[in-house]
Design a protein around this motif. Structure first.
Motif, short mmCIF file in Angstrom:
data_model
loop_
_atom_site.label_atom_id
_atom_site.label_comp_id
_atom_site.label_asym_id
_atom_site.label_seq_id
_atom_site.Cartn_x
_atom_site.Cartn_y
_atom_site.Cartn_z
N GLY A 92 -3.77 3.93 -0.64
CA GLY A 92 -4.36 2.82 -1.38
C GLY A 92 -3.34 1.90 -1.99
N ARG A 138 0.85 -1.19 0.00
CA ARG A 138 0.00 0.00 0.00
C ARG A 138 0.88 1.23 0.00
NH1 ARG A 138 -3.41 1.17 4.31
NH2 ARG A 138 -1.97 -0.01 5.58
N ALA A 146 -1.92 0.48 -7.75
CA ALA A 146 -2.71 0.77 -8.97
C ALA A 146 -3.69 1.91 -8.72
CB ALA A 146 -3.45 -0.49 -9.42
N GLU A 147 -4.23 1.97 -7.50
CA GLU A 147 -5.18 3.05 -7.17
C GLU A 147 -4.46 4.40 -7.10
OE1 GLU A 147 -8.09 0.29 -4.34
OE2 GLU A 147 -6.53 1.51 -3.42
N ILE A 148 -3.26 4.38 -6.52
CA ILE A 148 -2.49 5.61 -6.35
C ILE A 148 -2.07 6.17 -7.70
CG2 ILE A 148 -0.28 6.52 -5.46
CD1 ILE A 148 -2.52 6.02 -3.32
N ARG A 149 -1.62 5.27 -8.57
CA ARG A 149 -1.19 5.68 -9.93
C ARG A 149 -2.31 6.40 -10.68
NH1 ARG A 149 1.92 0.81 -11.09
NH2 ARG A 149 -0.09 -0.24 -11.17
N ALA A 150 -3.54 5.97 -10.42
CA ALA A 150 -4.68 6.51 -11.18
C ALA A 150 -5.39 7.65 -10.45
CB ALA A 150 -5.66 5.37 -11.46
N ASN A 151 -4.88 8.03 -9.27
CA ASN A 151 -5.60 9.01 -8.44
C ASN A 151 -5.31 10.45 -8.93
OD1 ASN A 151 -6.04 10.92 -6.29
ND2 ASN A 151 -6.30 9.17 -4.91
N ALA A 175 -3.86 10.84 -0.15
CA ALA A 175 -4.38 9.59 -0.71
C ALA A 175 -3.74 8.42 0.02
CB ALA A 175 -4.07 9.49 -2.21
#
Ligand code: ADP
Ligand code: MG
Length: 259
Positions: free
Chosen positions: A233, A220, A236-241, A231
């Motif tokens: 996460g 994470r 993958a979530e961080i990359r797209a945030n 943020a």
């Protein structure tokens, strides 16, 4: 109850709020990275977690016990240890001797002269030597354990700093930019090293600029900008945030989204 809990940590330096009400928790055995632009407050956050700085408010709990506000060595004994800078490596000792010495320094509280002459001390010294050799092996430094520290290349010296920290038998290891100044090959080895540390049940908190390494290694990620958590996460979530991408805009030396 979480293993490691960071609760509403705030640190002010005069009028500057370097860390602003940050909370997150970490599971045992997790690799969690803290990322963010330069000056975001990452190192200050790590110093608060390791108790090298006192929070203006908020607290840190390990296994439900409050560790913030205690002395750094007490926090280290409780199991939260940060890596040593290269300068604390004894340059005229071998890699192995450096790790052995840090085991012995961990034996504390006994006057050195009295301690080293006892049978217990000799047994402890043997155990320390075995443990030190094992740590160097699993960090991939087994082949240089007999080399003087001053002859080791930069990457190995960094790894030796981590070996010295591991001699304290941490439950949580804090690594602030362990891959800085490493070439891609050294970074790959260091990433494997961190994975090896986690395999041994040690929880790893990492501050790192090398996004390729961060995305690869982290379970994470927590993102900090101007002292605040923006943020949290999965990679993958961080990359797209969008908020994360926004925070990184205009920073040449750090890129996100492309990894
Ligand atoms: P990062 O590690 O994310 O680059 P730092 O935690 O080192 O950021 O610094 C966060 C902010 O706090 C910066 O503006 C820095 O100048 C300031 N700062 C850090 N340590 C101190 C200190 N001891 N005294 C005053 N300001 C500090
Ligand atoms: Mg920093």
């Amino acid at each position: 109850m979480s293993f490691l809990a960071i609760e509403n940590l705030t640190k002010r330096f005069g009028g500057l709020t370097a860390v602003n009400d940050i909370s997150f928790s970490v599971s045992q055995g997790e690799i969690l990275s803290v990322i963010g632009p330069n000056g975001a407050g990452k190192s200050t956050l790590f110093k608060l977690i390791g108790s090298f700085l006192k929070p203006s408010s908020g607290r840190v709990l390990l296994d439900g016990a409050v560790v913030s506000g205690r002395q750094p060595h007490q926090v280290a004994q409780a199991g939260i240890v940060r890596t040593f800078q290269e300068t604390t490596v004894f340059k005229e000792m071998t890699a192995l001797q450096n790790v052995i010495v840090s085991h012995q320094l961990g034996l504390k509280a006994t006057p050195f002269g009295a301690y080293f002459s006892t049978a217990t001390a000799r047994a402890d010294a043997r155990a320390a030597a075995e443990s030190a050799a094992e740590i160097l092996d699993y960090l991939g430094l087994g082949h240089v354990k007999g080399e003087l520290a001053r002859n080791l290349p930069h990457g190995h010296l960094r790894a030796l700093g981590i070996a010295i920290a591991l001699a304290a038998k941490p439950r949580v290891l804090l690594l602030d930019e362990p891959f800085a100044g490493m070439n891609p090959e050294e970074t790959d080895r260091a990433v494997e090293m961190v994975e090896g540390i986690r395999k041994r049940g040690i929880t790893v908190l990492l501050v790192e600029h090398d996004m390729r390494a961060v995305m690869r290694i982290s379970d994470r990620i927590v993102v900090v900008s101007f002292g605040s958590k923006i943020a949290e996460g999965l990679p993958a979530e961080i990359r797209a945030n969008p908020a994360v991408i926004e925070a990184y805009l205009g920073q040449d030396d750090e890129t996100i989204g492309s990894y």
